[in-house]
Design a protein around this motif. Structure first.
Motif, PDB file in Angstrom:
ATOM      1  N   ALA A 114       0.845  -1.205   0.000  1.00 45.42           N
ATOM      2  CA  ALA A 114       0.000   0.000   0.000  1.00 45.42           C
ATOM      3  C   ALA A 114       0.873   1.246   0.000  1.00 45.42           C
ATOM      4  CB  ALA A 114      -0.925  -0.005   1.220  1.00 45.42           C
ATOM      5  N   GLN A 115       1.904   1.230   0.831  1.00 41.63           N
ATOM      6  CA  GLN A 115       2.797   2.386   0.923  1.00 41.63           C
ATOM      7  C   GLN A 115       3.492   2.636  -0.427  1.00 41.63           C
ATOM      8  OE1 GLN A 115       6.011   1.966   3.807  1.00 41.63           O
ATOM      9  NE2 GLN A 115       5.835   4.150   4.239  1.00 41.63           N
ATOM     10  N   THR A 116       3.973   1.562  -1.036  1.00 39.39           N
ATOM     11  CA  THR A 116       4.669   1.676  -2.325  1.00 39.39           C
ATOM     12  C   THR A 116       3.762   2.227  -3.417  1.00 39.39           C
ATOM     13  OG1 THR A 116       6.059  -0.181  -1.729  1.00 39.39           O
ATOM     14  CG2 THR A 116       5.916   0.324  -4.064  1.00 39.39           C
ATOM     15  N   VAL A 117       2.563   1.652  -3.531  1.00 41.83           N
ATOM     16  CA  VAL A 117       1.696   2.094  -4.639  1.00 41.83           C
ATOM     17  C   VAL A 117       1.236   3.532  -4.421  1.00 41.83           C
ATOM     18  CG1 VAL A 117       1.019  -0.265  -5.257  1.00 41.83           C
ATOM     19  CG2 VAL A 117      -0.516   1.101  -3.799  1.00 41.83           C
ATOM     20  N   LYS A 118       1.070   3.911  -3.164  1.00 42.09           N
ATOM     21  CA  LYS A 118       0.689   5.298  -2.851  1.00 42.09           C
ATOM     22  C   LYS A 118       1.809   6.255  -3.287  1.00 42.09           C
ATOM     23  CE  LYS A 118      -1.271   8.815  -0.736  1.00 42.09           C
ATOM     24  NZ  LYS A 118      -2.599   9.336  -0.903  1.00 42.09           N
ATOM     25  N   VAL A 119       3.039   5.899  -2.924  1.00 47.18           N
ATOM     26  CA  VAL A 119       4.185   6.744  -3.263  1.00 47.18           C
ATOM     27  C   VAL A 119       4.252   6.967  -4.770  1.00 47.18           C
ATOM     28  CG1 VAL A 119       6.730   6.731  -3.382  1.00 47.18           C
ATOM     29  CG2 VAL A 119       5.568   6.221  -1.222  1.00 47.18           C
ATOM     30  N   HIS A 120       3.944   5.925  -5.542  1.00 48.58           N
ATOM     31  CA  HIS A 120       4.050   6.049  -7.002  1.00 48.58           C
ATOM     32  C   HIS A 120       2.801   6.654  -7.647  1.00 48.58           C
ATOM     33  CE1 HIS A 120       7.864   4.178  -6.832  1.00 48.58           C
ATOM     34  NE2 HIS A 120       7.422   2.973  -6.534  1.00 48.58           N
ATOM     35  N   GLY A 121       1.769   6.952  -6.855  1.00 46.81           N
ATOM     36  CA  GLY A 121       0.629   7.688  -7.405  1.00 46.81           C
ATOM     37  C   GLY A 121      -0.672   6.922  -7.580  1.00 46.81           C
ATOM     38  N   ALA A 122      -0.760   5.692  -7.064  1.00 48.16           N
ATOM     39  CA  ALA A 122      -2.059   4.992  -7.113  1.00 48.16           C
ATOM     40  C   ALA A 122      -3.064   5.793  -6.289  1.00 48.16           C
ATOM     41  CB  ALA A 122      -1.916   3.579  -6.538  1.00 48.16           C
ATOM     42  N   ASN A 123      -4.345   5.736  -6.689  1.00 44.71           N
ATOM     43  CA  ASN A 123      -5.340   6.442  -5.878  1.00 44.71           C
ATOM     44  C   ASN A 123      -6.329   5.506  -5.188  1.00 44.71           C
ATOM     45  OD1 ASN A 123      -6.865   5.796  -8.124  1.00 44.71           O
ATOM     46  ND2 ASN A 123      -7.115   7.903  -8.839  1.00 44.71           N
ATOM     47  N   MET A 124      -6.184   4.174  -5.420  1.00 45.07           N
ATOM     48  CA  MET A 124      -6.994   3.197  -4.681  1.00 45.07           C
ATOM     49  C   MET A 124      -6.159   1.941  -4.445  1.00 45.07           C
ATOM     50  SD  MET A 124     -10.870   3.278  -6.244  1.00 45.07           S
ATOM     51  CE  MET A 124     -11.322   1.793  -5.345  1.00 45.07           C
ATOM     52  N   LEU A 125      -6.568   1.184  -3.414  1.00 41.11           N
ATOM     53  CA  LEU A 125      -5.857  -0.049  -3.058  1.00 41.11           C
ATOM     54  C   LEU A 125      -6.765  -1.252  -3.307  1.00 41.11           C
ATOM     55  CD1 LEU A 125      -3.375  -1.360  -1.568  1.00 41.11           C
ATOM     56  CD2 LEU A 125      -4.659  -1.007   0.574  1.00 41.11           C
ATOM     57  N   ARG A 126      -6.228  -2.295  -3.966  1.00 40.29           N
ATOM     58  CA  ARG A 126      -6.974  -3.529  -4.160  1.00 40.29           C
ATOM     59  C   ARG A 126      -6.369  -4.624  -3.274  1.00 40.29           C
ATOM     60  NH1 ARG A 126      -7.211  -7.487  -8.437  1.00 40.29           N
ATOM     61  NH2 ARG A 126      -6.998  -8.823  -6.608  1.00 40.29           N
ATOM     62  N   GLY A 127      -7.139  -5.690  -3.050  1.00 47.38           N
ATOM     63  CA  GLY A 127      -6.625  -6.843  -2.307  1.00 47.38           C
ATOM     64  C   GLY A 127      -7.765  -7.788  -2.004  1.00 47.38           C
ATOM     65  N   GLY A 128      -7.585  -9.060  -2.349  1.00 49.94           N
ATOM     66  CA  GLY A 128      -8.653 -10.043  -2.145  1.00 49.94           C
ATOM     67  C   GLY A 128      -8.572 -10.688  -0.768  1.00 49.94           C
ATOM     68  N   ALA A 129      -9.723 -10.799  -0.128  1.00 43.55           N
ATOM     69  CA  ALA A 129      -9.803 -11.512   1.155  1.00 43.55           C
ATOM     70  C   ALA A 129     -10.551 -12.828   0.949  1.00 43.55           C
ATOM     71  CB  ALA A 129     -10.516 -10.648   2.183  1.00 43.55           C
ATOM     72  N   PHE A 130     -11.405 -12.859  -0.055  1.00 41.08           N
ATOM     73  CA  PHE A 130     -12.109 -14.095  -0.447  1.00 41.08           C
ATOM     74  C   PHE A 130     -11.652 -14.378  -1.876  1.00 41.08           C
ATOM     75  CE2 PHE A 130     -14.746 -12.148   2.782  1.00 41.08           C
ATOM     76  CZ  PHE A 130     -15.026 -13.210   3.617  1.00 41.08           C
ATOM     77  N   LYS A 131     -10.865 -15.408  -2.059  1.00 42.19           N
ATOM     78  CA  LYS A 131     -10.279 -15.663  -3.363  1.00 42.19           C
ATOM     79  C   LYS A 131     -10.962 -16.826  -4.076  1.00 42.19           C
ATOM     80  CE  LYS A 131      -7.616 -13.756  -4.941  1.00 42.19           C
ATOM     81  NZ  LYS A 131      -7.868 -12.501  -5.693  1.00 42.19           N
ATOM     82  N   PRO A 132     -11.621 -16.569  -5.201  1.00 41.28           N
ATOM     83  CA  PRO A 132     -12.191 -17.688  -5.964  1.00 41.28           C
ATOM     84  C   PRO A 132     -11.053 -18.345  -6.738  1.00 41.28           C
ATOM     85  CG  PRO A 132     -12.640 -15.594  -7.058  1.00 41.28           C
ATOM     86  CD  PRO A 132     -11.764 -15.285  -5.880  1.00 41.28           C
ATOM     87  N   ARG A 133     -10.664 -19.552  -6.396  1.00 41.43           N
ATOM     88  CA  ARG A 133      -9.529 -20.202  -7.045  1.00 41.43           C
ATOM     89  C   ARG A 133      -9.993 -21.378  -7.888  1.00 41.43           C
ATOM     90  NH1 ARG A 133      -4.807 -18.903  -4.688  1.00 41.43           N
ATOM     91  NH2 ARG A 133      -4.017 -19.346  -6.774  1.00 41.43           N
ATOM     92  N   THR A 134      -9.246 -21.659  -8.931  1.00 34.80           N
ATOM     93  CA  THR A 134      -9.595 -22.781  -9.802  1.00 34.80           C
ATOM     94  C   THR A 134      -9.524 -24.094  -9.011  1.00 34.80           C
ATOM     95  OG1 THR A 134      -8.711 -21.529 -11.638  1.00 34.80           O
ATOM     96  CG2 THR A 134      -9.000 -23.884 -12.010  1.00 34.80           C
ATOM     97  N   SER A 135      -8.542 -24.192  -8.115  1.00 35.89           N
ATOM     98  CA  SER A 135      -8.415 -25.414  -7.314  1.00 35.89           C
ATOM     99  C   SER A 135      -8.895 -25.184  -5.881  1.00 35.89           C
ATOM    100  CB  SER A 135      -6.945 -25.849  -7.272  1.00 35.89           C
ATOM    101  OG  SER A 135      -6.763 -26.781  -6.223  1.00 35.89           O
ATOM    102  N   PRO A 136      -9.660 -26.140  -5.341  1.00 35.88           N
ATOM    103  CA  PRO A 136     -10.093 -25.989  -3.938  1.00 35.88           C
ATOM    104  C   PRO A 136      -8.929 -26.113  -2.964  1.00 35.88           C
ATOM    105  CG  PRO A 136     -10.744 -28.135  -4.780  1.00 35.88           C
ATOM    106  CD  PRO A 136     -10.174 -27.372  -5.940  1.00 35.88           C
ATOM    107  N   TYR A 137      -7.773 -26.572  -3.449  1.00 32.14           N
ATOM    108  CA  TYR A 137      -6.614 -26.747  -2.558  1.00 32.14           C
ATOM    109  C   TYR A 137      -5.715 -25.518  -2.527  1.00 32.14           C
ATOM    110  CZ  TYR A 137      -8.419 -31.383  -3.373  1.00 32.14           C
ATOM    111  OH  TYR A 137      -9.262 -32.431  -3.489  1.00 32.14           O
ATOM    112  N   SER A 138      -6.006 -24.527  -3.395  1.00 33.72           N
ATOM    113  CA  SER A 138      -5.193 -23.306  -3.409  1.00 33.72           C
ATOM    114  C   SER A 138      -5.637 -22.371  -2.283  1.00 33.72           C
ATOM    115  CB  SER A 138      -5.352 -22.573  -4.743  1.00 33.72           C
ATOM    116  OG  SER A 138      -4.979 -23.408  -5.808  1.00 33.72           O
TER     117      SER A 138
END
Ligand code: PEP
Ligand code: MN
Length: 335
Positions: A114-138
């Motif tokens: 978050a700190q890095t992307v902010k420094v370079h000029g991003a204006n929003m932060l993404r990040g998944g907490a619920f990940k739909p994965r192709t494999s149930p073991y991932s």
């Protein structure tokens, strides 16, 4: 149908027309423009309705909407729409520059990204907490703990946060932490999820399904709009193609078509399309050059240790380079 009121029509006239539309069993969506008020009358139509509405005081014209989606169409709303996520406007010349990890993995790494992307000029932060994965073991994501971390990192660096909601039962909980709800590509036609999301007043990032047409995509937007949530940003993230060198085929043409047929802002996700970090910057810039209102990209400071999508994550240096190039493209094509 679009019901167009005479210019200067009073609130009382508007109320009467809305009442009549509702008596017809239709929903009325009022759009107040600078010169005219237009009401979208949405629902099962009867051939007698246009004439009946035309005979009401203050109604200037009644026009059928030819597209299968109504509220998402340019016919309903000719001007570009703008969506505001926290303090960040998206659309009408304002760009979403969203970056962050594929998944929230732990507090330290999420904070550092978050700190890095902010420094370079991003204006929003993404990040998944619920990940739909192709494999149930991932790795499936940290769930609510991940949402808390994302929220804290967004707050610390002044970045509104976007995260995916995969289950209609989680919409309320995810809404408590996120500034924007993401509908993932695989859930674009999860109509129960779309309707639930339509009932909350949070901006939505609606990804295009990998095998869905632009028409399908806008019909999904219609599910959300028809529940009363107008705050939708579309996201092109690549379709199933036959080229093995990329994960999905970024459909730049779809960005142009979606912006032509709809008033909703459209952004591009080059990370999931490319699947390889060395292709991400060029695809992001291609999307912007085609008229996209921004991008969402994956960034990781240690991609070889990422829990998911490491090969497509931009490094710190690559993200800085993308942001520098972005400025130039926006200066060239921006409104
Ligand atoms: C994501 O953005 O985290 C994601 C899973 O993307 P998509 O739904 O486009 O595959
Ligand atoms: Mn990912």
């Amino acid at each position: 149908m679009l019901v167009i009121l005479e210019s200067g029509a009073s609130e009382a006239v508007l109320e009467q027309v809305v009442k009549r539309i509702e008596q017809m069993g239709l929903r009325a969506h009022v759009s107040r423009g600078q010169f005219r008020t237009i009401i979208g009358a949405i629902g099962p139509e009867n051939p007698a309705f246009p004439e009946q509405l035309l005979s009401l005081t203050g109604v200037e014209n009644v026009i059928p909407i030819m597209k299968p989606y109504k509220l998402a169409s340019r016919e309903f709303h000719s001007e570009d729409s703008q969506v505001k996520v926290g303090h960040v406007p998206i659309g009408k010349g304002h760009y979403a520059l969203i970056a962050g990890p594929c998944a929230v993995e732990c507090r330290e790494s999420c904070r550092a990204i978050a700190q890095t992307v902010k420094v370079h000029g991003a204006n929003m932060l993404r990040g998944g907490a619920f990940k739909p994965r192709t494999s149930p073991y991932s790795f499936q994501g940290l769930g609510e703990e991940g949402l808390k971390i994302l929220r804290d990192c967004g707050d610390e660096f002044g970045l509104p946060v976007v995260t995916e909601v995969t289950d209609p039962r989680h919409v309320e909980m995810v809404s408590r932490y996120a500034d924007m709800l993401q509908v993932g590509a695989r859930n674009m036609q999860n109509f129960v999820l779309l309707s639930e999301i339509g009932k909350v007043g949070k901006p939505v990032l609606l990804k295009r399904g990998p095998s869905c047409t632009v028409n399908d995509w806008l019909m999904s937007a219609e599910y959300i709009l028809s529940e009363g949530n107008q705050q939708i940003v579309l996201c092109e993230r690549g379709s199933k193609g036959f080229e093995p060198e990329v994960r999905f085929t970024l459909d730049v043409g779809a960005i142009v078509v979606a912006k032509h047929n709809s008033h909703l802002p459209v952004i591009v996700d080059p990370s999931h399309a490319a699947g390889r970090r060395e292709l991400v910057t060029s695809l992001a810039l291609a999307g912007l050059a085609a008229g996209a209102d921004g991008f969402i990209v994956e960034v990781h400071l240690c991609p070889e240790k990422a829990q998911c999508d490491g090969p497509q994550a931009l490094t710190d240096t690559m993200f800085a380079h993308l942001m520098a190039q972005t400025k130039e493209i926006i200066a060239a094509v921006g409104k």
